[in-house]
Enzyme design. Structure first.
Site, PDB file in Angstrom:
ATOM      1  N   THR A  20       0.810  -1.215   0.000  1.00 42.18           N
ATOM      2  CA  THR A  20       0.000   0.000   0.000  1.00 42.18           C
ATOM      3  C   THR A  20       0.853   1.281   0.000  1.00 42.18           C
ATOM      4  O   THR A  20       1.910   1.336   0.625  1.00 42.18           O
ATOM      5  CB  THR A  20      -0.949   0.032   1.213  1.00 42.18           C
ATOM      6  OG1 THR A  20      -1.653   1.273   1.192  1.00 42.18           O
ATOM      7  CG2 THR A  20      -0.205  -0.087   2.535  1.00 42.18           C
ATOM      8  N   LEU A  21       0.329   2.293  -0.703  1.00 41.17           N
ATOM      9  CA  LEU A  21       0.985   3.610  -0.708  1.00 41.17           C
ATOM     10  C   LEU A  21       0.337   4.545   0.330  1.00 41.17           C
ATOM     11  O   LEU A  21       0.789   5.665   0.512  1.00 41.17           O
ATOM     12  CB  LEU A  21       0.856   4.257  -2.089  1.00 41.17           C
ATOM     13  CG  LEU A  21       1.806   3.793  -3.181  1.00 41.17           C
ATOM     14  CD1 LEU A  21       1.467   4.489  -4.490  1.00 41.17           C
ATOM     15  CD2 LEU A  21       3.256   4.090  -2.813  1.00 41.17           C
ATOM     16  N   LYS A  71     -14.176  -3.991   1.455  1.00 41.73           N
ATOM     17  CA  LYS A  71     -14.908  -2.725   1.298  1.00 41.73           C
ATOM     18  C   LYS A  71     -16.415  -2.874   1.526  1.00 41.73           C
ATOM     19  O   LYS A  71     -17.072  -1.910   1.907  1.00 41.73           O
ATOM     20  CB  LYS A  71     -14.627  -2.105  -0.077  1.00 41.73           C
ATOM     21  CG  LYS A  71     -13.219  -1.533  -0.178  1.00 41.73           C
ATOM     22  CD  LYS A  71     -13.005  -0.797  -1.490  1.00 41.73           C
ATOM     23  CE  LYS A  71     -11.594  -0.245  -1.572  1.00 41.73           C
ATOM     24  NZ  LYS A  71     -11.401   0.613  -2.738  1.00 41.73           N
ATOM     25  N   ALA A 132     -17.100  -3.834 -15.287  1.00 40.23           N
ATOM     26  CA  ALA A 132     -18.346  -3.868 -14.505  1.00 40.23           C
ATOM     27  C   ALA A 132     -18.079  -4.454 -13.118  1.00 40.23           C
ATOM     28  O   ALA A 132     -18.945  -5.040 -12.499  1.00 40.23           O
ATOM     29  CB  ALA A 132     -19.414  -4.673 -15.237  1.00 40.23           C
ATOM     30  N   GLY A 133     -16.840  -4.273 -12.640  1.00 40.73           N
ATOM     31  CA  GLY A 133     -16.487  -4.725 -11.295  1.00 40.73           C
ATOM     32  C   GLY A 133     -16.813  -3.643 -10.280  1.00 40.73           C
ATOM     33  O   GLY A 133     -17.549  -2.693 -10.580  1.00 40.73           O
ATOM     34  N   ALA A 135     -15.038  -1.183  -9.011  1.00 40.67           N
ATOM     35  CA  ALA A 135     -14.611   0.183  -9.365  1.00 40.67           C
ATOM     36  C   ALA A 135     -15.537   0.765 -10.431  1.00 40.67           C
ATOM     37  O   ALA A 135     -15.993   1.904 -10.326  1.00 40.67           O
ATOM     38  CB  ALA A 135     -13.163   0.169  -9.856  1.00 40.67           C
ATOM     39  N   ASN A 155     -18.509  -4.494 -20.947  1.00 40.63           N
ATOM     40  CA  ASN A 155     -17.805  -5.482 -20.120  1.00 40.63           C
ATOM     41  C   ASN A 155     -17.700  -6.813 -20.849  1.00 40.63           C
ATOM     42  O   ASN A 155     -18.535  -7.148 -21.679  1.00 40.63           O
ATOM     43  CB  ASN A 155     -18.543  -5.682 -18.791  1.00 40.63           C
ATOM     44  CG  ASN A 155     -17.666  -6.372 -17.767  1.00 40.63           C
ATOM     45  OD1 ASN A 155     -16.506  -5.978 -17.577  1.00 40.63           O
ATOM     46  ND2 ASN A 155     -18.180  -7.389 -17.098  1.00 40.63           N
ATOM     47  N   TYR A 229      -2.483   2.596 -12.145  1.00 38.94           N
ATOM     48  CA  TYR A 229      -1.333   3.518 -12.119  1.00 38.94           C
ATOM     49  C   TYR A 229       0.006   2.773 -12.142  1.00 38.94           C
ATOM     50  O   TYR A 229       1.061   3.395 -12.110  1.00 38.94           O
ATOM     51  CB  TYR A 229      -1.401   4.460 -10.893  1.00 38.94           C
ATOM     52  CG  TYR A 229      -1.518   3.731  -9.579  1.00 38.94           C
ATOM     53  CD1 TYR A 229      -0.409   3.202  -8.943  1.00 38.94           C
ATOM     54  CD2 TYR A 229      -2.759   3.543  -9.001  1.00 38.94           C
ATOM     55  CE1 TYR A 229      -0.532   2.511  -7.760  1.00 38.94           C
ATOM     56  CE2 TYR A 229      -2.896   2.861  -7.808  1.00 38.94           C
ATOM     57  CZ  TYR A 229      -1.770   2.349  -7.200  1.00 38.94           C
ATOM     58  OH  TYR A 229      -1.902   1.654  -6.032  1.00 38.94           O
ATOM     59  N   GLY A 250      -4.424   6.401 -12.762  1.00 35.65           N
ATOM     60  CA  GLY A 250      -5.204   6.405 -11.520  1.00 35.65           C
ATOM     61  C   GLY A 250      -4.430   6.838 -10.276  1.00 35.65           C
ATOM     62  O   GLY A 250      -4.960   6.751  -9.173  1.00 35.65           O
TER      63      GLY A 250
HETATM   64  P1  NAP Z   1     -12.905  -6.263 -10.122  1.00 34.24           P
HETATM   65  O1  NAP Z   1     -14.135  -6.034  -9.306  1.00 34.24           O
HETATM   66  O2  NAP Z   1     -12.137  -7.529  -9.961  1.00 34.24           O
HETATM   67  O3  NAP Z   1     -13.336  -6.120 -11.689  1.00 34.24           O
HETATM   68  C1  NAP Z   1     -12.437  -6.447 -12.699  1.00 34.24           C
HETATM   69  C2  NAP Z   1     -12.996  -6.011 -14.056  1.00 34.24           C
HETATM   70  O4  NAP Z   1     -11.998  -6.269 -15.050  1.00 34.24           O
HETATM   71  C3  NAP Z   1     -14.259  -6.764 -14.499  1.00 34.24           C
HETATM   72  O5  NAP Z   1     -15.072  -5.895 -15.241  1.00 34.24           O
HETATM   73  C4  NAP Z   1     -13.671  -7.849 -15.394  1.00 34.24           C
HETATM   74  O6  NAP Z   1     -14.562  -8.319 -16.397  1.00 34.24           O
HETATM   75  C5  NAP Z   1     -12.553  -7.094 -16.075  1.00 34.24           C
HETATM   76  N1  NAP Z   1     -11.530  -7.995 -16.591  1.00 34.24           N
HETATM   77  C6  NAP Z   1     -10.624  -8.724 -15.884  1.00 34.24           C
HETATM   78  N2  NAP Z   1      -9.838  -9.426 -16.718  1.00 34.24           N
HETATM   79  C7  NAP Z   1     -10.275  -9.164 -17.978  1.00 34.24           C
HETATM   80  C8  NAP Z   1      -9.876  -9.591 -19.284  1.00 34.24           C
HETATM   81  N3  NAP Z   1      -8.856 -10.435 -19.441  1.00 34.24           N
HETATM   82  N4  NAP Z   1     -10.527  -9.089 -20.353  1.00 34.24           N
HETATM   83  C9  NAP Z   1     -11.555  -8.219 -20.206  1.00 34.24           C
HETATM   84  N5  NAP Z   1     -11.976  -7.775 -19.014  1.00 34.24           N
HETATM   85  C10 NAP Z   1     -11.370  -8.248 -17.908  1.00 34.24           C
HETATM   86  O7  NAP Z   1     -11.841  -5.096  -9.913  1.00 34.24           O
HETATM   87  P2  NAP Z   1     -12.111  -3.580  -9.420  1.00 34.24           P
HETATM   88  O8  NAP Z   1     -11.996  -3.533  -7.946  1.00 34.24           O
HETATM   89  O9  NAP Z   1     -13.334  -3.102 -10.075  1.00 34.24           O
HETATM   90  O10 NAP Z   1     -10.802  -2.829 -10.001  1.00 34.24           O
HETATM   91  C11 NAP Z   1     -10.621  -2.619 -11.384  1.00 34.24           C
HETATM   92  C12 NAP Z   1      -9.309  -1.874 -11.630  1.00 34.24           C
HETATM   93  O11 NAP Z   1      -9.383  -0.555 -11.055  1.00 34.24           O
HETATM   94  C13 NAP Z   1      -8.092  -2.544 -11.004  1.00 34.24           C
HETATM   95  O12 NAP Z   1      -7.045  -2.516 -11.927  1.00 34.24           O
HETATM   96  C14 NAP Z   1      -7.747  -1.660  -9.816  1.00 34.24           C
HETATM   97  O13 NAP Z   1      -6.352  -1.659  -9.577  1.00 34.24           O
HETATM   98  C15 NAP Z   1      -8.220  -0.303 -10.305  1.00 34.24           C
HETATM   99  N6  NAP Z   1      -8.559   0.605  -9.175  1.00 34.24           N
HETATM  100  C16 NAP Z   1      -7.805   1.724  -8.994  1.00 34.24           C
HETATM  101  C17 NAP Z   1      -8.075   2.591  -7.945  1.00 34.24           C
HETATM  102  C18 NAP Z   1      -7.226   3.820  -7.742  1.00 34.24           C
HETATM  103  O14 NAP Z   1      -7.257   4.410  -6.648  1.00 34.24           O
HETATM  104  N7  NAP Z   1      -6.505   4.287  -8.733  1.00 34.24           N
HETATM  105  C19 NAP Z   1      -9.128   2.306  -7.067  1.00 34.24           C
HETATM  106  C20 NAP Z   1      -9.913   1.156  -7.299  1.00 34.24           C
HETATM  107  C21 NAP Z   1      -9.602   0.309  -8.349  1.00 34.24           C
HETATM  108  P3  NAP Z   1     -15.533  -9.584 -16.098  1.00 34.24           P
HETATM  109  O15 NAP Z   1     -16.691  -9.020 -15.326  1.00 34.24           O
HETATM  110  O16 NAP Z   1     -15.916 -10.058 -17.443  1.00 34.24           O
HETATM  111  O17 NAP Z   1     -14.732 -10.584 -15.312  1.00 34.24           O
END
Ligand code: NAP
Length: 290
Positions: A20-21, A71, A132-133, A135, A155, A229, A250
């Site tokens: 973590t940062l 969360k 569609a996760g 975030a 998605n 990021y 990000g």
């Molecule tokens: P999550 O709930 O696990 O959702 C992952 C998403 O990525 C789903 O829509 C999934 O699609 C898609 N995905 C995964 N592998 C894939 C592939 N090979 N091809 C196409 N789609 C794929 O994750 P999350 O918590 O939403 O986070 C998503 C991203 O946001 C992460 O990289 C995270 O590091 C980033 N994030 C950044 C911040 C920040 O502060 N900068 C904060 C939160 C999150 P399916 O539904 O089809 O599996």
């Protein structure tokens, strides 16, 4: 800083927490403000979330951040919820109150503040939201709150896109979110879009991946945000830029979610110049040289 009897403790609960940062953000803020506060990561094992939240309150912990995978899991153990966090269904910040912790979500306000510093607007824009996760669901809410013109939610698993669209459209009593399969991007109306990349595709170490690799897609993107990021410039961002669009990552979202949490805990407003200093510290920590 000097740790003494008056030192207040804040921290992060999650699993894992070692990369973590957040300690960089909060300990630097406390130092800049000359506040007697330390911030530490707490590794919490699965099935011990209740004990962690209640124990933290009992130990007079001043405030907590919450990261994956807890969360949503912390919510039953809070005494109050902020409206936005309730709608999003996820909490990343716990603020101490008289009776227990109140849950907030500073990820989305953090993203908005980050975008504002880069002169991005959502209001009136046609948005492509990729993912569609957890975030993406929260970003969909932000787009509704900020009155985007329309939101195409793409998605890989179209049923997940449909579920998120149905839920968020329902909360806001509008039908602005249009779910689509990722592979159907060719059917998008001819426009210039704001794209928000909220999948995990392209995340280190898979830095050569992008959720859509077809060049023609990127001609439609005027501006893009990748929530990733690490790497600092994702393949997705590079492709947007190569087609004449602007792109941000990000890291500032992470910075501002932390700053907003700190502001809630300590009832202060952090200056932009302090935010800039912390961003430099975060880049040093990530070993980013521009
Ligand atoms: P999550 O709930 O696990 O959702 C992952 C998403 O990525 C789903 O829509 C999934 O699609 C898609 N995905 C995964 N592998 C894939 C592939 N090979 N091809 C196409 N789609 C794929 O994750 P999350 O918590 O939403 O986070 C998503 C991203 O946001 C992460 O990289 C995270 O590091 C980033 N994030 C950044 C911040 C920040 O502060 N900068 C904060 C939160 C999150 P399916 O539904 O089809 O599996």
């Amino acid at each position: 800083m000097k740790i003494n009897g008056k030192t207040r403790t804040c921290g992060l609960i999650g699993n894992p927490v070692e990369h973590t940062l957040s300690p960089v953000i909060h300990n630097h803020l406390a130092k800049t403000e000359n506040r007697n506060l330390v911030y530490v990561p707490f590794l919490v094992e699965k099935d011990r979330v209740k004990e962690a939240v209640e124990g933290a309150y009992a130990l007079n912990i001043h405030g907590l951040n919450v990261t994956v995978p807890y969360k949503s899991a912390v919510i039953p153990y809070l005494t109050e919820m902020d409206k936005l966090a309730e709608n999003i269904g996820a909490v990343n910040t716990l603020v101490r109150t008289e009776n227990g912790f109140k849950g907030y979500n500073t990820d989305m306000p953090g993203l908005l503040r980050a975008m504002e510093t880069e002169n991005y607007t959502i209001k009136g824009e046609s948005v492509i939201l990729l993912g569609a996760g957890g975030a993406a669901r929260a970003v969909a809410m932000l787009c509704m709150e900020q009155e985007a013109k329309e939101i195409f939610l793409l998605n890989r698993s179209v049923e997940k896109a449909m579920a998120v669209a149905k839920e968020v459209n329902g909360i806001y009593k509008e039908n602005k979110i249009i779910p689509m399969a990722l592979s159907d991007y060719r059917k998008l109306p001819e426009r210039k879009y704001l794209a928000i990349q909220a999948t995990s595709v392209g995340l280190y170490p898979n830095i050569r991946d992008a959720v859509i690799l077809e060049e023609a897609f990127y001609d439609r993107i005027a501006a893009a945000v990748d929530l990733i990021y690490n790497p600092y410039e994702t393949r997705f961002m590079s492709m947007v830029k190569a087609h004449g669009g602007k792109a941000m990552n990000g890291l500032k979202m992470l910075l501002y979610q932390g700053i907003i949490a700190y502001e809630l805990w300590n009832e202060v407003k952090i200056l932009e110049e302090t935010a800039e200093e912390i961003l430099i510290k975060m880049k040093e920590e990530l070993k980013i040289h521009e």
